[in-house]
Design a protein around this motif. Structure first.
Motif, PDB file in Angstrom:
ATOM      1  N   UNK A  81      -6.103  17.068  37.105  1.00 49.88           N
ATOM      2  CA  UNK A  81      -5.218  18.227  36.980  1.00 49.88           C
ATOM      3  C   UNK A  81      -3.748  17.891  37.242  1.00 49.88           C
ATOM      4  N   UNK A  82      -3.493  16.805  37.980  1.00 48.29           N
ATOM      5  CA  UNK A  82      -2.118  16.363  38.249  1.00 48.29           C
ATOM      6  C   UNK A  82      -1.492  15.666  37.050  1.00 48.29           C
ATOM      7  N   UNK A  83      -2.305  15.348  36.031  1.00 53.29           N
ATOM      8  CA  UNK A  83      -1.812  14.659  34.851  1.00 53.29           C
ATOM      9  C   UNK A  83      -2.063  13.164  34.873  1.00 53.29           C
ATOM     10  N   UNK A  84      -2.464  12.619  36.020  1.00 53.81           N
ATOM     11  CA  UNK A  84      -2.726  11.191  36.152  1.00 53.81           C
ATOM     12  C   UNK A  84      -3.995  10.816  35.392  1.00 53.81           C
ATOM     13  N   UNK A  85      -3.922   9.719  34.643  1.00 55.87           N
ATOM     14  CA  UNK A  85      -5.067   9.212  33.905  1.00 55.87           C
ATOM     15  C   UNK A  85      -5.870   8.285  34.810  1.00 55.87           C
ATOM     16  N   UNK A  86      -7.194   8.512  34.897  1.00 59.61           N
ATOM     17  CA  UNK A  86      -8.058   7.683  35.734  1.00 59.61           C
ATOM     18  C   UNK A  86      -9.294   7.246  34.948  1.00 59.61           C
ATOM     19  N   UNK A  87      -9.836   6.103  35.355  1.00 58.95           N
ATOM     20  CA  UNK A  87     -11.088   5.618  34.790  1.00 58.95           C
ATOM     21  C   UNK A  87     -12.250   6.366  35.434  1.00 58.95           C
ATOM     22  N   UNK A  88     -13.358   6.444  34.722  1.00 62.34           N
ATOM     23  CA  UNK A  88     -14.560   7.042  35.290  1.00 62.34           C
ATOM     24  C   UNK A  88     -15.761   6.421  34.606  1.00 62.34           C
ATOM     25  N   UNK A  89     -16.924   6.682  35.178  1.00 63.62           N
ATOM     26  CA  UNK A  89     -18.162   6.207  34.584  1.00 63.62           C
ATOM     27  C   UNK A  89     -19.239   7.266  34.673  1.00 63.62           C
ATOM     28  N   UNK A  90     -20.136   7.248  33.705  1.00 66.52           N
ATOM     29  CA  UNK A  90     -21.297   8.135  33.700  1.00 66.52           C
ATOM     30  C   UNK A  90     -22.537   7.257  33.751  1.00 66.52           C
ATOM     31  N   UNK A  91     -23.442   7.597  34.654  1.00 71.90           N
ATOM     32  CA  UNK A  91     -24.735   6.921  34.732  1.00 71.90           C
ATOM     33  C   UNK A  91     -25.833   7.979  34.692  1.00 71.90           C
ATOM     34  N   UNK A  92     -27.029   7.536  34.414  1.00 76.52           N
ATOM     35  CA  UNK A  92     -28.177   8.440  34.425  1.00 76.52           C
ATOM     36  C   UNK A  92     -29.253   7.837  35.306  1.00 76.52           C
ATOM     37  N   UNK A  93     -29.927   8.701  36.040  1.00 73.56           N
ATOM     38  CA  UNK A  93     -31.111   8.314  36.800  1.00 73.56           C
ATOM     39  C   UNK A  93     -32.254   9.096  36.172  1.00 73.56           C
ATOM     40  N   UNK A  94     -33.142   8.372  35.529  1.00 74.60           N
ATOM     41  CA  UNK A  94     -34.231   9.022  34.819  1.00 74.60           C
ATOM     42  C   UNK A  94     -35.348   9.373  35.783  1.00 74.60           C
ATOM     43  N   UNK A  95     -35.819  10.611  35.707  1.00 70.42           N
ATOM     44  CA  UNK A  95     -36.906  11.089  36.557  1.00 70.42           C
ATOM     45  C   UNK A  95     -38.249  10.639  36.038  1.00 70.42           C
ATOM     46  N   UNK A  96     -39.224  10.814  36.853  1.00 66.92           N
ATOM     47  CA  UNK A  96     -40.598  10.490  36.458  1.00 66.92           C
ATOM     48  C   UNK A  96     -41.364  11.769  36.188  1.00 66.92           C
ATOM     49  N   UNK A  97     -42.669  11.704  36.357  1.00 65.13           N
ATOM     50  CA  UNK A  97     -43.523  12.861  36.096  1.00 65.13           C
ATOM     51  C   UNK A  97     -43.225  14.042  37.007  1.00 65.13           C
ATOM     52  N   UNK A  98     -42.812  13.761  38.244  1.00 70.20           N
ATOM     53  CA  UNK A  98     -42.620  14.827  39.224  1.00 70.20           C
ATOM     54  C   UNK A  98     -41.163  15.156  39.509  1.00 70.20           C
ATOM     55  N   UNK A  99     -40.231  14.602  38.736  1.00 75.64           N
ATOM     56  CA  UNK A  99     -38.826  14.862  39.027  1.00 75.64           C
ATOM     57  C   UNK A  99     -38.033  15.005  37.743  1.00 75.64           C
TER      58      UNK A  99
END
Length: 192
Positions: A81-99
């Motif tokens: 919101x300040x206008x500064x450009x920043x790096x980021x990352x997206x990861x996924x944690x895959x659930x199993x049968x019960x999650x």
């Protein structure tokens, strides 16, 4: 370019300030929908797979679950919101049968420091402005791709589950909670 927007790993220290989303299923289509909704809400610049190379040094990759699984993460840049450009990352944690699957949108803490984000005094890294920004992203994303739970704060992924919040938002909150009830996403900011 400032270090805040760098993909070089040496600038990614201190953990991540996250919007962690419990998708509510283990279906690829649901995870893809949440990924697309968050990416759009954040107005992400680029989509890349290699953290050791700047965007100018690599080919863009598709914003897909297959690319996320291939690279282990997807990277881009966002404006605070300040206008500064920043790096980021997206990861996924895959659930199993019960999650459920989780999608974690994380800005390196070091990038926020480089961008001049103010943090509160205390044992944990907390920034009310960053919390509010991530909660707003989650609210926008929820309109396009409803999910079961969102958590906001420093390294919060997996620290709560929607199934354990049947009574609603916790009274004392050490992290931000985004909990849907009757199709409306409710935000409980940090208060402890």
């Amino acid at each position: 370019m400032t270090n805040a927007a760098s993909f070089r790993r040496q600038f990614w220290s201190g953990g991540f300030y996250e919007l962690a989303i419990e998708v509510g299923s283990t279906d690829d289509a649901a995870l893809q929908a949440v990924l697309d909704a968050v990416w759009t809400a954040a107005q992400v610049q680029g989509c890349y797979g290699h953290e050791g190379r700047e965007p100018e040094e690599q080919e863009a990759v598709p914003r897909t679950i297959a690319a996320l699984e291939e690279f282990g993460q997807l990277l881009g840049r966002v404006r605070l919101p300040t206008g500064e450009l920043v790096a980021f990352g997206v990861t996924a944690v895959r659930g199993g049968d019960d999650s459920s699957d989780w999608l974690d949108f994380g800005v390196p803490l070091s990038a926020l420091w480089q961008a001049g984000v103010a943090f509160e005094e205390g044992p944990f890294e907390r920034s009310a402005a960053t919390d509010d920004w991530l909660a707003a992203l989650a609210t926008d994303a929820f309109r396009e791709a409803p999910f079961s739970l969102g958590l906001v704060g420093w390294n919060v992924s997996g620290l709560a589950e929607a199934a354990l919040l049947s009574d609603g938002l916790p009274e004392k909150r050490g992290m931000g909670y985004l909990l849907p009830r009757d199709g409306v996403l409710h935000y409980g900011a940090v208060n402890d």
